[in-house]
Design an enzyme around this catalytic site. Structure first.
Site, PDB file in Angstrom:
ATOM      1  N   GLU A   1      40.624  22.811  38.730  1.00  0.00           N
ATOM      2  CA  GLU A   1      40.049  21.718  39.515  1.00  0.00           C
ATOM      3  C   GLU A   1      38.744  21.172  38.942  1.00  0.00           C
ATOM      4  O   GLU A   1      38.285  20.101  39.347  1.00  0.00           O
ATOM      5  CB  GLU A   1      39.819  22.192  40.956  1.00  0.00           C
ATOM      6  CG  GLU A   1      41.131  22.434  41.705  1.00  0.00           C
ATOM      7  CD  GLU A   1      40.915  23.055  43.071  1.00  0.00           C
ATOM      8  OE1 GLU A   1      39.783  23.536  43.333  1.00  0.00           O
ATOM      9  OE2 GLU A   1      41.872  23.082  43.863  1.00  0.00           O
TER      10      GLU A   1
ATOM     11  N   GLU B   1      49.077  44.268  36.083  1.00  0.00           N
ATOM     12  CA  GLU B   1      47.637  44.435  36.268  1.00  0.00           C
ATOM     13  C   GLU B   1      47.152  45.803  35.806  1.00  0.00           C
ATOM     14  O   GLU B   1      45.960  46.009  35.593  1.00  0.00           O
ATOM     15  CB  GLU B   1      47.259  44.227  37.728  1.00  0.00           C
ATOM     16  CG  GLU B   1      47.737  45.309  38.673  1.00  0.00           C
ATOM     17  CD  GLU B   1      47.333  45.047  40.108  1.00  0.00           C
ATOM     18  OE1 GLU B   1      46.714  45.946  40.695  1.00  0.00           O
ATOM     19  OE2 GLU B   1      47.631  43.959  40.636  1.00  0.00           O
TER      20      GLU B   1
END
Length: 344
Positions: A123, A154
């Site tokens: 963004e 992860e």
């Protein structure tokens, strides 16, 4: 390195984690799998994994009461972020230093943390008109894991190191891990330090085991989740608030705003041209026609148009002043001999 917050277990007995013996490498990393359904497990003893004593009976409640309990817990998050603002400010200054040196900011995360990081990075270019290379997000498992959970990735310390291979000296690496022990993030922080980058850890665990791998630890004390271990809730909200505040403050400090206006927006279509004209009228007090004319002369560059209007110079002079001021509008105005205005 064994910590008080986690222990590796297999078949009920504790086992040493890989890399134990004084190094951060491998802290909390589970042993490798031993066939289908087998392998070790890591018991994470972090605040986010505790049971919330206020929601024991949540599964017996009607929908409205469930929502009220969730909402009541959510209201505690802003205070948790407020408590770590000094640490977040230090992270902002490291981010500004990285960008001013020509390096970049890198986010590393897995699961919810990685998705929050990816959203924040994506963004910034349209909001502030900055290159996508300024802030780069790395998600454990790559693009596939953004849309669909890829379990186990992860836990790969080496994957974090590999993904950090492009980090250069002077960069800032921000690791996001709700538990504060995610091996992927740990590998990235370790590799970043080896390359001369600054490091920040944003977690929902003030006692995070990865904290020693970071120059700054933003340890958000969000406590137990409404649903135990569901860190997409308060922990995720806190990380989003912290990261949004971090990146916004970096953009402000880099001169990508004028007052509280987005002046890095480039007018690349009709809708954006209208938005930019509104920004220019708010910043200058001039009418829309004059602002539209200046924007056309500036080829859609908001900052050039703004400096041109405020300093009463042509677009070329405004562009030169901005280049000398590294894109900062207020500094460009001072360079043109104007006192810095205080727009209302």
């Amino acid at each position: 390195m064994r910590t008080e917050q986690e222990s590796a277990v297999d078949g009920g007995s504790e086992k040493a984690t890989p890399g134990s013996g004084g190094s951060l490498r491998g802290a909390g990393v589970p042993p490798p799998p031993e066939g289908p359904g087998g392998g070790g497990a890591v018991i994470v003893r972090a605040p986010t994994e505790e049971r919330n004593s206020g929601t024991y009976d949540i599964d017996l409640l009607p929908a409205l009461e469930v929502l009220r309990q969730i909402n009541a817990e959510d209201t505690t998050v802003p205070a948790a972020v407020g408590a770590v603002l000094p640490e977040l400010a230090r992270a902002v200054e490291l981010g500004v230093a990285a960008l001013e040196s020509g390096a970049a900011i890198h986010y590393f995360g897995a699961g919810t943390s990685g998705r929050i990081a990816a959203q924040d990075a994506a963004e910034l270019p349209p909001t502030y008109g900055v290159p996508a290379e300024w802030v780069v997000a790395h998600h454990a498992g790559g693009d596939e894991a953004l849309a669909r959970a890829v379990e186990g990735i992860e836990d790969d310390w080496e994957s974090g190191r590999i993904d950090a291979a492009g980090v250069v000296g002077g960069s800032l690496v921000v690791g996001l891990a709700a538990s504060g022990r995610t091996p992927y993030v740990g590998g990235a922080l370790e590799a970043a330090r080896e390359r001369g980058a600054s490091t920040v850890l944003i977690s929902a665990n003030p006692g995070a085991s990865l904290a020693p791998a970071a120059d700054v630890h933003v340890g958000l004390s969000t406590g137990a989740e409404v649903i135990a271990g569901s860190t997409r809730m308060k922990a995720g909200t806190a990380q989003k608030l912290a990261l949004n505040a971090f990146s916004t403050a970096v953009m402000v400090r880099m001169g990508r705003t004028f007052s509280n206006l987005m002046v890095g927006v480039d007018a690349t279509n009709g809708k954006l041209r209208g938005r930019v004209v509104t920004i220019l009228t708010q910043a200058t007090g001039l009418d829309g026609e004059a602002c539209a004319k200046a924007l056309n002369a500036a080829d859609g560059d908001t900052r050039v148009a703004l400096v041109s209007l405020l300093a009463d110079v042509d677009a070329a002079g405004a562009a030169r002043a901005l280049d000398s001021a590294k894109g900062r509008v207020r500094d460009a105005l001072v360079g043109l001999g104007m006192p810095t205005p205080s727009p209302e």
